[in-house]
Design a protein around this motif. Sequence first.
Motif, PDB file in Angstrom:
ATOM      1  N   GLY A  27     -10.775  11.825   0.754  1.00  0.00           N
ATOM      2  CA  GLY A  27     -10.452  10.493   0.311  1.00  0.00           C
ATOM      3  C   GLY A  27      -9.443   9.676   0.952  1.00  0.00           C
ATOM      4  O   GLY A  27      -9.199  10.185   2.177  1.00  0.00           O
ATOM      5  N   VAL A  28      -8.710   8.692   0.392  1.00  0.00           N
ATOM      6  CA  VAL A  28      -7.971   7.873   1.070  1.00  0.00           C
ATOM      7  C   VAL A  28      -6.525   8.486   0.799  1.00  0.00           C
ATOM      8  O   VAL A  28      -6.119   8.636  -0.298  1.00  0.00           O
ATOM      9  CB  VAL A  28      -8.035   6.536   0.506  1.00  0.00           C
ATOM     10  N   ASN A  29      -5.841   8.817   1.775  1.00  0.00           N
ATOM     11  CA  ASN A  29      -4.318   9.395   1.671  1.00  0.00           C
ATOM     12  C   ASN A  29      -3.167   8.098   2.424  1.00  0.00           C
ATOM     13  O   ASN A  29      -3.895   7.392   2.903  1.00  0.00           O
ATOM     14  CB  ASN A  29      -4.295  10.471   1.946  1.00  0.00           C
ATOM     15  N   LYS A  34      -1.579   4.228   6.493  1.00  0.00           N
ATOM     16  CA  LYS A  34      -0.651   4.115   7.523  1.00  0.00           C
ATOM     17  C   LYS A  34      -1.098   3.838   9.016  1.00  0.00           C
ATOM     18  O   LYS A  34      -0.768   2.776   9.704  1.00  0.00           O
ATOM     19  CB  LYS A  34       0.426   5.110   7.565  1.00  0.00           C
ATOM     20  N   GLN A  35      -2.135   4.494   9.342  1.00  0.00           N
ATOM     21  CA  GLN A  35      -2.811   4.454  10.518  1.00  0.00           C
ATOM     22  C   GLN A  35      -3.683   3.285  10.573  1.00  0.00           C
ATOM     23  O   GLN A  35      -3.677   2.680  11.608  1.00  0.00           O
ATOM     24  CB  GLN A  35      -3.714   5.786  10.969  1.00  0.00           C
ATOM     25  N   ILE A  36      -4.464   3.113   9.461  1.00  0.00           N
ATOM     26  CA  ILE A  36      -5.233   1.796   9.269  1.00  0.00           C
ATOM     27  C   ILE A  36      -4.505   0.593   9.522  1.00  0.00           C
ATOM     28  O   ILE A  36      -4.875  -0.325  10.184  1.00  0.00           O
ATOM     29  CB  ILE A  36      -6.459   1.849   8.233  1.00  0.00           C
ATOM     30  N   SER A  37      -3.219   0.600   8.615  1.00  0.00           N
ATOM     31  CA  SER A  37      -2.311  -0.675   9.021  1.00  0.00           C
ATOM     32  C   SER A  37      -2.074  -0.854  10.352  1.00  0.00           C
ATOM     33  O   SER A  37      -1.805  -1.881  10.936  1.00  0.00           O
ATOM     34  CB  SER A  37      -1.012  -0.472   8.040  1.00  0.00           C
ATOM     35  N   ASN A  59     -16.798   1.222  -3.598  1.00  0.00           N
ATOM     36  CA  ASN A  59     -16.007   0.359  -3.911  1.00  0.00           C
ATOM     37  C   ASN A  59     -14.479   0.713  -4.389  1.00  0.00           C
ATOM     38  O   ASN A  59     -13.452   0.071  -4.072  1.00  0.00           O
ATOM     39  CB  ASN A  59     -16.636  -0.434  -4.895  1.00  0.00           C
ATOM     40  N   THR A  60     -14.416   2.002  -4.740  1.00  0.00           N
ATOM     41  CA  THR A  60     -13.101   2.447  -5.070  1.00  0.00           C
ATOM     42  C   THR A  60     -12.159   2.618  -3.950  1.00  0.00           C
ATOM     43  O   THR A  60     -11.086   2.435  -3.657  1.00  0.00           O
ATOM     44  CB  THR A  60     -13.299   3.693  -5.769  1.00  0.00           C
ATOM     45  N   VAL A  61     -13.208   3.332  -2.836  1.00  0.00           N
ATOM     46  CA  VAL A  61     -12.397   3.662  -1.451  1.00  0.00           C
ATOM     47  C   VAL A  61     -11.803   2.083  -0.882  1.00  0.00           C
ATOM     48  O   VAL A  61     -10.900   2.116  -0.492  1.00  0.00           O
ATOM     49  CB  VAL A  61     -13.348   4.258  -0.449  1.00  0.00           C
ATOM     50  N   ALA A  62     -12.868   1.214  -1.004  1.00  0.00           N
ATOM     51  CA  ALA A  62     -12.434  -0.259  -0.467  1.00  0.00           C
ATOM     52  C   ALA A  62     -11.198  -0.823  -0.984  1.00  0.00           C
ATOM     53  O   ALA A  62     -10.285  -1.299  -0.466  1.00  0.00           O
ATOM     54  CB  ALA A  62     -13.780  -1.164  -0.419  1.00  0.00           C
ATOM     55  N   ASN A  63     -11.170  -0.590  -2.475  1.00  0.00           N
ATOM     56  CA  ASN A  63      -9.940  -1.073  -2.971  1.00  0.00           C
ATOM     57  C   ASN A  63      -8.670  -0.284  -2.837  1.00  0.00           C
ATOM     58  O   ASN A  63      -7.511  -0.880  -2.690  1.00  0.00           O
ATOM     59  CB  ASN A  63     -10.337  -1.124  -4.607  1.00  0.00           C
ATOM     60  N   GLU A  64      -8.813   0.830  -2.781  1.00  0.00           N
ATOM     61  CA  GLU A  64      -7.590   1.629  -2.103  1.00  0.00           C
ATOM     62  C   GLU A  64      -6.956   1.335  -0.793  1.00  0.00           C
ATOM     63  O   GLU A  64      -6.000   1.526  -0.620  1.00  0.00           O
ATOM     64  CB  GLU A  64      -7.932   3.376  -2.521  1.00  0.00           C
ATOM     65  N   LEU A  65      -8.226   1.031   0.056  1.00  0.00           N
ATOM     66  CA  LEU A  65      -7.792   0.696   1.481  1.00  0.00           C
ATOM     67  C   LEU A  65      -7.099  -0.804   1.618  1.00  0.00           C
ATOM     68  O   LEU A  65      -6.009  -0.994   2.015  1.00  0.00           O
ATOM     69  CB  LEU A  65      -8.772   0.776   2.299  1.00  0.00           C
ATOM     70  N   VAL A  66      -7.791  -1.663   0.597  1.00  0.00           N
ATOM     71  CA  VAL A  66      -7.109  -2.665   0.469  1.00  0.00           C
ATOM     72  C   VAL A  66      -5.460  -2.815   0.104  1.00  0.00           C
ATOM     73  O   VAL A  66      -4.591  -3.441   0.417  1.00  0.00           O
ATOM     74  CB  VAL A  66      -7.959  -4.049  -0.154  1.00  0.00           C
ATOM     75  N   GLY A  68      -3.506  -0.252  -0.038  1.00  0.00           N
ATOM     76  CA  GLY A  68      -2.713   0.658   0.674  1.00  0.00           C
ATOM     77  C   GLY A  68      -2.227  -0.321   2.088  1.00  0.00           C
ATOM     78  O   GLY A  68      -1.320  -0.140   2.412  1.00  0.00           O
ATOM     79  N   THR A  69      -3.050  -1.112   2.507  1.00  0.00           N
ATOM     80  CA  THR A  69      -2.902  -1.824   3.926  1.00  0.00           C
ATOM     81  C   THR A  69      -2.450  -3.107   3.750  1.00  0.00           C
ATOM     82  O   THR A  69      -2.062  -3.789   4.623  1.00  0.00           O
ATOM     83  CB  THR A  69      -4.252  -1.807   4.854  1.00  0.00           C
ATOM     84  N   ARG A  70      -2.658  -3.748   2.407  1.00  0.00           N
ATOM     85  CA  ARG A  70      -2.440  -5.118   2.193  1.00  0.00           C
ATOM     86  C   ARG A  70      -3.172  -6.000   3.063  1.00  0.00           C
ATOM     87  O   ARG A  70      -2.862  -7.030   3.495  1.00  0.00           O
ATOM     88  CB  ARG A  70      -0.774  -5.657   2.179  1.00  0.00           C
ATOM     89  N   ALA A  71      -4.569  -5.790   3.283  1.00  0.00           N
ATOM     90  CA  ALA A  71      -5.463  -6.265   3.912  1.00  0.00           C
ATOM     91  C   ALA A  71      -6.395  -7.045   3.092  1.00  0.00           C
ATOM     92  O   ALA A  71      -6.528  -6.918   2.013  1.00  0.00           O
ATOM     93  CB  ALA A  71      -6.196  -5.568   5.174  1.00  0.00           C
ATOM     94  N   GLU A  72      -7.287  -8.074   3.662  1.00  0.00           N
ATOM     95  CA  GLU A  72      -8.458  -8.764   3.036  1.00  0.00           C
ATOM     96  C   GLU A  72      -9.615  -7.887   3.157  1.00  0.00           C
ATOM     97  O   GLU A  72     -10.049  -7.500   4.145  1.00  0.00           O
ATOM     98  CB  GLU A  72      -8.573 -10.005   3.700  1.00  0.00           C
TER      99      GLU A  72
END
Length: 99
Positions: A27-29, A34-37, A59-66, A68-72
């Motif tokens: 999953g998302v850690n 940090k690497q995606i940011s 959708n859960t993964v997408a929301n966690e990524l958003v 964690g990275t403060r992206a759109e």
Amino acid sequence: MLTGKQKRFLRAAAHHLDPIFQVGKGGVNENMTKQISEALEVRELIKVSILQNCDDDRNTVANELVAGTRAELVQVIGNTVVLYKESRENKQIELPKSR
């Protein structure tokens, strides 16, 4: 917050991109976000692939990524998430103006 017109523009720009990260069984850690940011700071627009063995809903993964990275979140299509974050120092993408 992105407007519909800006999302449409970014979806078109992301069409030819290949996913540069994969979310798998773990999953998302914190390390992944940090690497995606860092990648978003350089590229501004990226795709993240969600593998078949991932336990979480896409959708859960997408929301966690958003979160964690403060992206759109631009789009979730199939098992691919498209993220956008304006770069502070390396701005490349000029979004259409919102009214």
